[in-house]
Design a protein around this motif. Structure first.
Motif, PDB file in Angstrom:
ATOM      1  N   LEU A  18      -4.577  -0.075  10.832  1.00  0.00           N
ATOM      2  CA  LEU A  18      -4.354   0.782   9.667  1.00  0.00           C
ATOM      3  C   LEU A  18      -4.718   2.223   9.970  1.00  0.00           C
ATOM      4  CD1 LEU A  18      -5.396  -0.785   6.280  1.00  0.00           C
ATOM      5  CD2 LEU A  18      -3.183   0.023   7.045  1.00  0.00           C
ATOM      6  N   ALA A  22      -2.587   5.550   9.432  1.00  0.00           N
ATOM      7  CA  ALA A  22      -3.049   6.438   8.361  1.00  0.00           C
ATOM      8  C   ALA A  22      -3.126   7.898   8.776  1.00  0.00           C
ATOM      9  CB  ALA A  22      -4.406   5.956   7.850  1.00  0.00           C
ATOM     10  N   ILE A  27       2.851   8.336   9.933  1.00  0.00           N
ATOM     11  CA  ILE A  27       3.670   7.682   8.914  1.00  0.00           C
ATOM     12  C   ILE A  27       5.106   8.183   9.034  1.00  0.00           C
ATOM     13  CG2 ILE A  27       4.095   7.429   6.440  1.00  0.00           C
ATOM     14  CD1 ILE A  27       1.122   7.571   5.973  1.00  0.00           C
ATOM     15  N   VAL A  85       7.688  -6.021  10.047  1.00  0.00           N
ATOM     16  CA  VAL A  85       6.947  -6.194   8.796  1.00  0.00           C
ATOM     17  C   VAL A  85       6.174  -4.935   8.429  1.00  0.00           C
ATOM     18  CG1 VAL A  85       5.676  -7.979   7.592  1.00  0.00           C
ATOM     19  CG2 VAL A  85       6.300  -8.329   9.986  1.00  0.00           C
ATOM     20  N   LEU A  86       5.803  -4.193   9.458  1.00  0.00           N
ATOM     21  CA  LEU A  86       4.957  -3.029   9.208  1.00  0.00           C
ATOM     22  C   LEU A  86       5.621  -1.990   8.320  1.00  0.00           C
ATOM     23  CD1 LEU A  86       3.210  -2.776  12.648  1.00  0.00           C
ATOM     24  CD2 LEU A  86       2.140  -3.107  10.431  1.00  0.00           C
ATOM     25  N   GLN A  88       6.776  -2.651   5.720  1.00  0.00           N
ATOM     26  CA  GLN A  88       6.314  -3.033   4.377  1.00  0.00           C
ATOM     27  C   GLN A  88       5.057  -2.295   3.957  1.00  0.00           C
ATOM     28  OE1 GLN A  88       5.880  -7.222   3.892  1.00  0.00           O
ATOM     29  NE2 GLN A  88       8.001  -7.669   4.492  1.00  0.00           N
ATOM     30  N   VAL A  89       4.185  -2.054   4.928  1.00  0.00           N
ATOM     31  CA  VAL A  89       2.963  -1.323   4.602  1.00  0.00           C
ATOM     32  C   VAL A  89       3.325   0.028   4.019  1.00  0.00           C
ATOM     33  CG1 VAL A  89       0.913  -0.220   5.548  1.00  0.00           C
ATOM     34  CG2 VAL A  89       1.551  -2.481   6.333  1.00  0.00           C
ATOM     35  N   VAL A  90       4.214   0.703   4.720  1.00  0.00           N
ATOM     36  CA  VAL A  90       4.628   2.016   4.255  1.00  0.00           C
ATOM     37  C   VAL A  90       5.370   1.906   2.924  1.00  0.00           C
ATOM     38  CG1 VAL A  90       6.019   4.025   4.823  1.00  0.00           C
ATOM     39  CG2 VAL A  90       4.735   2.870   6.608  1.00  0.00           C
ATOM     40  N   CYS A  92       5.121  -0.344   0.669  1.00  0.00           N
ATOM     41  CA  CYS A  92       4.174  -0.707  -0.376  1.00  0.00           C
ATOM     42  C   CYS A  92       3.454   0.531  -0.883  1.00  0.00           C
ATOM     43  CB  CYS A  92       3.177  -1.722   0.171  1.00  0.00           C
ATOM     44  SG  CYS A  92       1.847  -2.112  -0.953  1.00  0.00           S
ATOM     45  N   LEU A  93       3.050   1.362   0.054  1.00  0.00           N
ATOM     46  CA  LEU A  93       2.390   2.612  -0.317  1.00  0.00           C
ATOM     47  C   LEU A  93       3.290   3.485  -1.170  1.00  0.00           C
ATOM     48  CD1 LEU A  93       0.126   4.248   2.181  1.00  0.00           C
ATOM     49  CD2 LEU A  93      -0.194   2.401   0.574  1.00  0.00           C
ATOM     50  N   GLU A  94       4.540   3.577  -0.747  1.00  0.00           N
ATOM     51  CA  GLU A  94       5.473   4.403  -1.492  1.00  0.00           C
ATOM     52  C   GLU A  94       5.492   3.973  -2.947  1.00  0.00           C
ATOM     53  OE1 GLU A  94       8.923   3.534   0.764  1.00  0.00           O
ATOM     54  OE2 GLU A  94       8.788   5.341   1.959  1.00  0.00           O
ATOM     55  N   ARG A  95       5.540   2.665  -3.130  1.00  0.00           N
ATOM     56  CA  ARG A  95       5.565   2.169  -4.502  1.00  0.00           C
ATOM     57  C   ARG A  95       4.307   2.621  -5.242  1.00  0.00           C
ATOM     58  NH1 ARG A  95       5.851  -3.298  -3.056  1.00  0.00           N
ATOM     59  NH2 ARG A  95       7.241  -2.829  -1.322  1.00  0.00           N
ATOM     60  N   CYS A  96       3.175   2.589  -4.553  1.00  0.00           N
ATOM     61  CA  CYS A  96       1.923   2.938  -5.215  1.00  0.00           C
ATOM     62  C   CYS A  96       1.766   4.434  -5.447  1.00  0.00           C
ATOM     63  CB  CYS A  96       0.752   2.432  -4.395  1.00  0.00           C
ATOM     64  SG  CYS A  96       0.654   0.637  -4.341  1.00  0.00           S
TER      65      CYS A  96
ATOM     66  N   PHE B   3      10.567   8.156   0.010  1.00  0.00           N
ATOM     67  CA  PHE B   3       9.980   9.461   0.284  1.00  0.00           C
ATOM     68  C   PHE B   3      11.133  10.448   0.275  1.00  0.00           C
ATOM     69  CE2 PHE B   3       6.508   7.372   2.865  1.00  0.00           C
ATOM     70  CZ  PHE B   3       5.491   7.819   2.068  1.00  0.00           C
ATOM     71  N   ALA B  15      -0.998   8.948   3.435  1.00  0.00           N
ATOM     72  CA  ALA B  15      -1.950   8.888   4.547  1.00  0.00           C
ATOM     73  C   ALA B  15      -3.379   8.780   4.020  1.00  0.00           C
ATOM     74  CB  ALA B  15      -1.804  10.116   5.442  1.00  0.00           C
ATOM     75  N   MET B  17      -4.369   7.549   1.191  1.00  0.00           N
ATOM     76  CA  MET B  17      -4.566   6.225   0.627  1.00  0.00           C
ATOM     77  C   MET B  17      -4.821   5.216   1.741  1.00  0.00           C
ATOM     78  SD  MET B  17      -2.157   5.193  -2.420  1.00  0.00           S
ATOM     79  CE  MET B  17      -2.559   3.931  -3.618  1.00  0.00           C
ATOM     80  N   LEU B  18      -4.006   5.287   2.770  1.00  0.00           N
ATOM     81  CA  LEU B  18      -4.166   4.367   3.893  1.00  0.00           C
ATOM     82  C   LEU B  18      -5.492   4.615   4.601  1.00  0.00           C
ATOM     83  CD1 LEU B  18      -0.958   3.767   5.965  1.00  0.00           C
ATOM     84  CD2 LEU B  18      -2.364   2.165   4.720  1.00  0.00           C
ATOM     85  N   LYS B  19      -5.842   5.882   4.750  1.00  0.00           N
ATOM     86  CA  LYS B  19      -7.092   6.215   5.419  1.00  0.00           C
ATOM     87  C   LYS B  19      -8.260   5.615   4.653  1.00  0.00           C
ATOM     88  CE  LYS B  19      -6.769  10.566   6.744  1.00  0.00           C
ATOM     89  NZ  LYS B  19      -7.068  12.018   6.785  1.00  0.00           N
ATOM     90  N   ALA B  22      -8.384   2.066   5.601  1.00  0.00           N
ATOM     91  CA  ALA B  22      -8.517   1.787   7.030  1.00  0.00           C
ATOM     92  C   ALA B  22      -9.947   1.837   7.540  1.00  0.00           C
ATOM     93  CB  ALA B  22      -7.651   2.760   7.820  1.00  0.00           C
ATOM     94  N   HIS B  83      -3.849  -1.065  -8.108  1.00  0.00           N
ATOM     95  CA  HIS B  83      -2.540  -1.714  -8.010  1.00  0.00           C
ATOM     96  C   HIS B  83      -2.744  -3.029  -7.287  1.00  0.00           C
ATOM     97  CE1 HIS B  83      -0.775   2.299  -8.698  1.00  0.00           C
ATOM     98  NE2 HIS B  83      -1.679   2.723  -7.836  1.00  0.00           N
ATOM     99  N   VAL B  89      -0.811  -4.904   1.346  1.00  0.00           N
ATOM    100  CA  VAL B  89      -1.065  -4.143   2.568  1.00  0.00           C
ATOM    101  C   VAL B  89      -1.977  -4.950   3.470  1.00  0.00           C
ATOM    102  CG1 VAL B  89      -2.150  -2.091   3.527  1.00  0.00           C
ATOM    103  CG2 VAL B  89      -0.746  -1.905   1.485  1.00  0.00           C
ATOM    104  N   CYS B  92      -0.226  -8.088   4.690  1.00  0.00           N
ATOM    105  CA  CYS B  92       0.757  -7.756   5.719  1.00  0.00           C
ATOM    106  C   CYS B  92       0.059  -7.595   7.061  1.00  0.00           C
ATOM    107  CB  CYS B  92       1.464  -6.470   5.326  1.00  0.00           C
ATOM    108  SG  CYS B  92       2.577  -5.840   6.587  1.00  0.00           S
ATOM    109  N   LEU B  93      -1.063  -6.912   7.038  1.00  0.00           N
ATOM    110  CA  LEU B  93      -1.838  -6.737   8.254  1.00  0.00           C
ATOM    111  C   LEU B  93      -2.279  -8.059   8.839  1.00  0.00           C
ATOM    112  CD1 LEU B  93      -4.183  -3.805   8.462  1.00  0.00           C
ATOM    113  CD2 LEU B  93      -1.758  -4.031   8.828  1.00  0.00           C
TER     114      LEU B  93
END
Lengths: 100, 100
Positions: A18, A22, A27, A85-86, A88-90, A92-96, B3, B15, B17-19, B22, B83, B89, B92-93
């Motif tokens: 992650l 991140a 990204i 699958v990864l 999806q991580v991105v 998913c974030l977009e949705r959030c 995006f 980024a 959010m992911l950070k 992470a 959320h 996320v 998925c990981l």
DNA sequence: ATTAAATATTTATATATTTGCATTTGTAAT
DNA sequence: ATTACAAATGCAAATATATAAATATTTAAT
């Protein structure tokens, strides 16, 4: 539960993966590689408008942490997603990050 | 494309959010909050075996970056996922870190 | 063997993160 | 108002990360 007992090593692996993702530039790189696309260092460096060495550095991190793979073809090295699958991580974030 | 034009602000938001997520301890926290569970700072600090102030700090980061919400009830402050999608996320990981 | 193009690495500097201790603030009960 | 518990904050030291400039490596073509 898939993390057996929240094992420390797996948490580290997941966190490192992650952490690799991140970063705004990284990204952006992933977004360009969605759908199995393969791009060279130079292509990415031009697409993103950042230094070649910086680009290579970012790609190295993503590869090192298991997010990307690379394959050399002649002078070029193509980078691509290791697990599709990864994306999806991105996604998913977009949705959030949409409705805020 | 969600995006719009890989806009820099959205990349930063994503980024950040992911950070926030992470980090091994913070992933562990998220795991404990899956499924809408609500836990207090003390509960988490005891579950994870880390300092109270460290716990609070991690929770603050997760809240600040839009991953968690909190609700005070008396002396306790309960934290929970903002959320529930965010579990994805982590899930998925897990899938990606399994077969390696 | 030279040259040129594509990547990778090294190095240095700037910046950010993690952590625990000590302290402070918030809340409830006596 | 004092006490006690829960949570948050300020601080400092250790560690990690980001960036770019310069250099080195790899590969292909001549």
């Amino acid at each position: 539960m898939q993390f057996k007992e929240l094992d420390a090593d797996r948490l580290d692996t997941a966190a490192n993966m992650l952490k690799a993702i991140a970063h705004p530039m990284r990204i952006a790189i992933l977004k360009h590689l969605e759908g199995g696309k393969k791009l060279t260092v130079t292509q990415i460096h031009e697409l993103l408008g950042i230094e070649q060495s910086t680009t290579s550095h970012h790609l190295g991190i993503l590869k090192d942490k298991g997010v990307l793979c690379s394959r050399r073809e002649g002078k070029n090295t193509f980078y691509y997603l290791k697990h599709d699958v990864l994306s999806q991580v991105v996604d998913c974030l977009e949705r959030c990050t949409c409705g805020e």
